[in-house]
Design a protein around this motif. Structure first.
Motif, short mmCIF file in Angstrom:
data_model
loop_
_atom_site.label_atom_id
_atom_site.label_comp_id
_atom_site.label_asym_id
_atom_site.label_seq_id
_atom_site.Cartn_x
_atom_site.Cartn_y
_atom_site.Cartn_z
N LEU A 136 65.32 64.63 95.22
CA LEU A 136 64.31 64.93 95.94
C LEU A 136 63.64 66.15 96.46
N GLU A 137 64.84 66.70 97.06
CA GLU A 137 64.56 68.00 97.55
C GLU A 137 64.09 68.87 96.55
N ALA A 138 64.50 68.73 95.26
CA ALA A 138 64.14 69.60 94.08
C ALA A 138 62.68 69.54 93.67
N GLY A 139 62.11 68.52 94.11
CA GLY A 139 60.73 67.96 93.62
C GLY A 139 60.67 66.73 93.03
N LEU A 140 61.75 65.68 93.10
CA LEU A 140 61.68 64.54 92.42
C LEU A 140 60.42 63.75 93.01
N TYR A 141 60.13 63.87 94.39
CA TYR A 141 59.32 62.78 95.10
C TYR A 141 57.95 63.30 94.79
N THR A 142 57.63 64.79 94.50
CA THR A 142 56.22 65.06 93.82
C THR A 142 55.92 64.64 92.43
N LEU A 143 57.29 64.57 91.68
CA LEU A 143 57.14 64.29 90.40
C LEU A 143 56.93 62.73 90.12
N GLN A 144 57.35 62.02 91.18
CA GLN A 144 57.28 60.67 91.14
C GLN A 144 55.57 60.22 91.33
N LEU A 145 55.10 61.03 92.56
CA LEU A 145 53.75 60.99 92.79
C LEU A 145 52.78 61.47 91.71
N ILE A 146 53.21 62.33 90.86
CA ILE A 146 52.36 62.51 89.86
C ILE A 146 52.16 61.50 88.72
N ALA A 147 53.76 60.98 88.54
CA ALA A 147 53.83 59.88 87.49
C ALA A 147 52.86 58.49 87.95
N VAL A 148 52.61 58.48 89.31
CA VAL A 148 51.98 57.06 89.95
C VAL A 148 50.61 57.53 89.68
N ILE A 149 50.02 58.67 89.66
CA ILE A 149 48.61 58.91 89.47
C ILE A 149 48.43 58.72 87.81
N LEU A 150 49.42 59.21 87.25
CA LEU A 150 49.11 59.05 85.46
C LEU A 150 49.09 57.65 85.32
N GLY A 151 50.13 56.68 86.35
CA GLY A 151 49.98 55.38 85.81
C GLY A 151 48.78 54.72 86.23
N HIS A 152 47.83 55.21 87.32
CA HIS A 152 46.48 54.76 87.90
C HIS A 152 45.74 54.97 86.64
N ILE A 153 45.53 55.99 86.21
CA ILE A 153 44.56 56.57 85.20
C ILE A 153 44.88 55.91 83.90
N TRP A 154 46.22 55.79 83.52
CA TRP A 154 46.45 54.97 82.32
C TRP A 154 45.89 53.47 82.59
N CYS A 155 46.04 52.85 83.68
CA CYS A 155 45.70 51.32 83.83
C CYS A 155 44.31 51.30 83.81
N SER A 156 43.49 52.42 83.86
CA SER A 156 42.10 52.40 83.94
C SER A 156 41.61 51.92 82.47
N GLU A 157 42.73 52.22 81.54
CA GLU A 157 42.14 51.88 80.13
C GLU A 157 41.06 52.64 79.67
N HIS A 158 40.80 53.70 80.11
CA HIS A 158 39.70 54.73 79.54
C HIS A 158 40.36 55.38 78.40
N PRO A 159 39.68 55.32 77.14
CA PRO A 159 40.30 55.72 75.97
C PRO A 159 40.47 57.38 75.97
N GLN A 160 39.66 58.06 76.45
CA GLN A 160 39.53 59.46 76.37
C GLN A 160 40.91 59.91 77.15
N SER B 275 47.46 60.91 95.25
CA SER B 275 48.19 59.70 94.88
C SER B 275 47.78 58.41 96.10
N SER B 276 47.43 59.09 97.35
CA SER B 276 46.86 57.92 98.46
C SER B 276 45.58 57.77 98.41
N LEU B 277 44.64 58.44 97.78
CA LEU B 277 43.37 58.06 97.25
C LEU B 277 43.31 56.84 96.33
N PHE B 278 44.21 57.10 95.35
CA PHE B 278 44.32 55.89 94.17
C PHE B 278 44.90 54.72 94.79
#
Length: 538
Positions: free
Chosen positions: A460-484, A392-395
């Motif tokens: 957050l303790e149950a894993g929400l923060y990590t879930l949010q970071l995964i969603a952020v990574i997916l957001g970056h990938i989606w915004c790349s507009e790469h069809p595959q 997530s930090s890399l993105f």
């Protein structure tokens, strides 16, 4: 990335088992004799009576102890002045003073008397003996202070403890303890024990009064001494304790983090860690020291200026080497990289430039070295969470150019296997957070009050923060507009009976709860970025 782990000291360690555990009393036969050597029971009764004859610890006893100590101290001062060039003439007075200091240790059994001890104005005399020409006397004082401030002794005696600690600090105990450290020879067993006792006393003072952590660094050269100790290649108990004290000083003080950075601390800690880039610690104590060193490094990487020092000192390269060697420090290296790259693009760029992506994504895909430590399920989960944070930090740190393309291309490789892994983690953490939300709703039905902030923290303790970071990574990938990649995300959501709205909801909750620890401008930038992802998913 969360703050560096703080160590939980459930009990104070003892110096290298210097004191043997008490032996059980000899077994008695039915006629009252010792089974092995037929010692008469009357001997045991006599011993018990003599033990009971010890005076009760009260104010009267305290005054007698203090008076005897001050008398012996005065005699020693006079003898040293009168026979300054004849040590044999003041040796007896030194021995008497030593015995009185030993007697004062009994006060550790009555911490409620500490305010009276302070009121008798004896603390200045005790502390000043840390300057005594005879280091044996100074060592006696160190051991006395360790006993008086021991956490087991001070348990449930908070106020008396604070009175004593305040008096010690007012009388320059921190400065004198550290000055005395510099004249102790660690190769001498007695001096080495005194070094350990000094560090224990400083830790005790911090536990009673947390402000001591910054105070001791402002007023003394303790940090310099600790850096010198962890530089030594040979491992011993004092090096381990030095690493622990350094971690304690850094863990909750930005001032100390910055101060150590200015003292070339980042480079010194990296050098200490580098000793383990291709080998594992040889014992559990050495393993703990290595963890302490990484705790120090992660704390140091909180201030921006230390991240810069880390990159210049080739810390990124060292962490990648440690990961490639697949030794015990593997997970700790990932944690350090996570701290270094959070909100610091230069570290992210260096990471890509030195070919760190291959190593990072191997960990992301679960290809981690197997050893006694990482067989534990919780360790593997922590590693997953760290590597998700790192990606997530890399993105967040690489927004355009060839480096961005190299990062995105990793998610296309091998038929988008890394998107499959990302969605696997997304579903696992989503299920975990859902289960916690349902549990919290049941708790609410049982009339147990819980405000929204507390419920959010539980999630957050149950894993929400990590879930949010995964969603952020997916957001970056989606915004790349790469069809595959977009097609793969939609397919996997559908297979799990979810839609893009589920992803949007996670991102929206993250958007609404972004804190402003880094200031309102940083908060606004982060929220704008998340809103962009949400809009793109419409």
């Amino acid at each position: 990335m969360e703050p560096a782990n703080t160590r939980n000291h459930s009990s104070k360690r003892k110096y290298d088992d210097a004191i043997s555990p008490p032996q059980p009393p000899p077994a008695l036969t039915s006629n009252g004799t010792v089974a092995d050597n037929n010692v008469d029971l009357s001997l045991l009764e006599a011993i018990e009576k003599s033990q009971n004859a010890v005076e009760a610890l009260d104010l009267r006893t305290l005054k007698k102890l203090v008076l005897a100590f001050e008398r012996r101290l005065k005699e020693n001062i006079e003898a040293r002045l009168k026979y300054s060039n004849q040590p044999d003439r003041f040796a007896d007075s030194e021995l008497d003073l030593h015995e009185e200091l030993q007697k004062l240790k009994i006060l550790a059994g009555a911490p409620e008397l500490y305010p009276d001890l302070v009121a008798l104005n004896v603390v200045p005399s005790i502390v000043d003996l840390l300057n005594h020409d005879n280091t044996d006397i100074a060592i006696d004082v160190v051991q006395l202070l360790q006993d008086l401030t021991d956490e087991d002794v001070l348990d449930d005696n908070d106020e008396p403890a604070k009175v004593l600690v305040d008096a010690l600090i007012e009388n320059s105990v921190l400065e004198l303890l550290v000055q005395n450290l510099h004249r102790l020879n660690d190769s001498d067993p007695d001096d080495s024990a005194a070094v350990y006792a000094t560090l224990a006393t400083i830790e005790n003072l911090i536990e009673v009064k947390p402000a001591v952590a910054e105070l001791v660094c402002e007023k003394t050269k303790l940090m310099k001494w600790l850096l010198g100790k962890i530089k030594v290649r040979e491992f011993d108990g004092n090096k381990q304790y030095a690493s622990e004290i350094l971690a304690i000083l850094l863990q909750s003080s930005t001032a100390n983090q910055k101060r150590l950075g200015q003292m070339n601390g980042v480079d010194v800690v990296l050098q200490a860690v580098a000793m383990y880039k291709s080998r594992d610690p040889k014992s559990s104590d050495e393993e703990e020291m290595l963890e302490n060193l990484f705790d120090c490094l992660c704390c140091l990487l909180m201030p921006l200026e230390n991240k810069e020092r880390f990159v210049k000192a080739e810390g990124v390269e060292l962490m990648i080497i440690i990961m490639k060697q697949k030794k015990l420090a593997y997970g700790s290296a990932i944690r350090a990289l996570d701290f270094a790259m959070t909100k610091y693009p230069p570290a992210c760029e260096r990471f890509v430039d030195v070919l760190g992506l291959k190593t990072a994504f191997a960990a992301f895909m679960g290809k981690i070295p197997v050893n006694k430590k990482n067989k534990k399920e919780r360790y593997q989960e922590e590693l997953e969470e760290r590597i998700v944070s790192l990606i997530s930090s890399l993105f967040g740190g690489i927004l355009r150019g060839s480096r961005r393309e190299r990062l995105l291309s990793k998610f296309v490789e091998n038929e988008c296997e890394k998107i499959d892994r990302l969605m696997e983690l997304y579903m696992r953490y989503s299920d975990r957070v859902k289960a916690e939300s349902e549990r919290l709703n049941e708790v609410e039905l049982d009339d147990l009050e819980m405000d929204e902030d507390e419920k959010y923290n539980r999630k957050l303790e149950a894993g929400l923060y990590t879930l949010q970071l995964i969603a952020v990574i997916l957001g970056h990938i989606w915004c790349s507009e790469h069809p595959q990649m977009r097609g793969r995300i939609e397919l996997l959501l559908k297979q799990n009976k979810l839609s893009k709205n589920h992803l949007k909801d996670i991102l929206q909750e993250y958007h609404d709860n972004i804190g402003d620890l880094d200031g309102p401008e940083e908060k606004e930038r982060a929220q704008t970025k998340i809103q962009k992802f949400i809009s793109a998913l419409e």
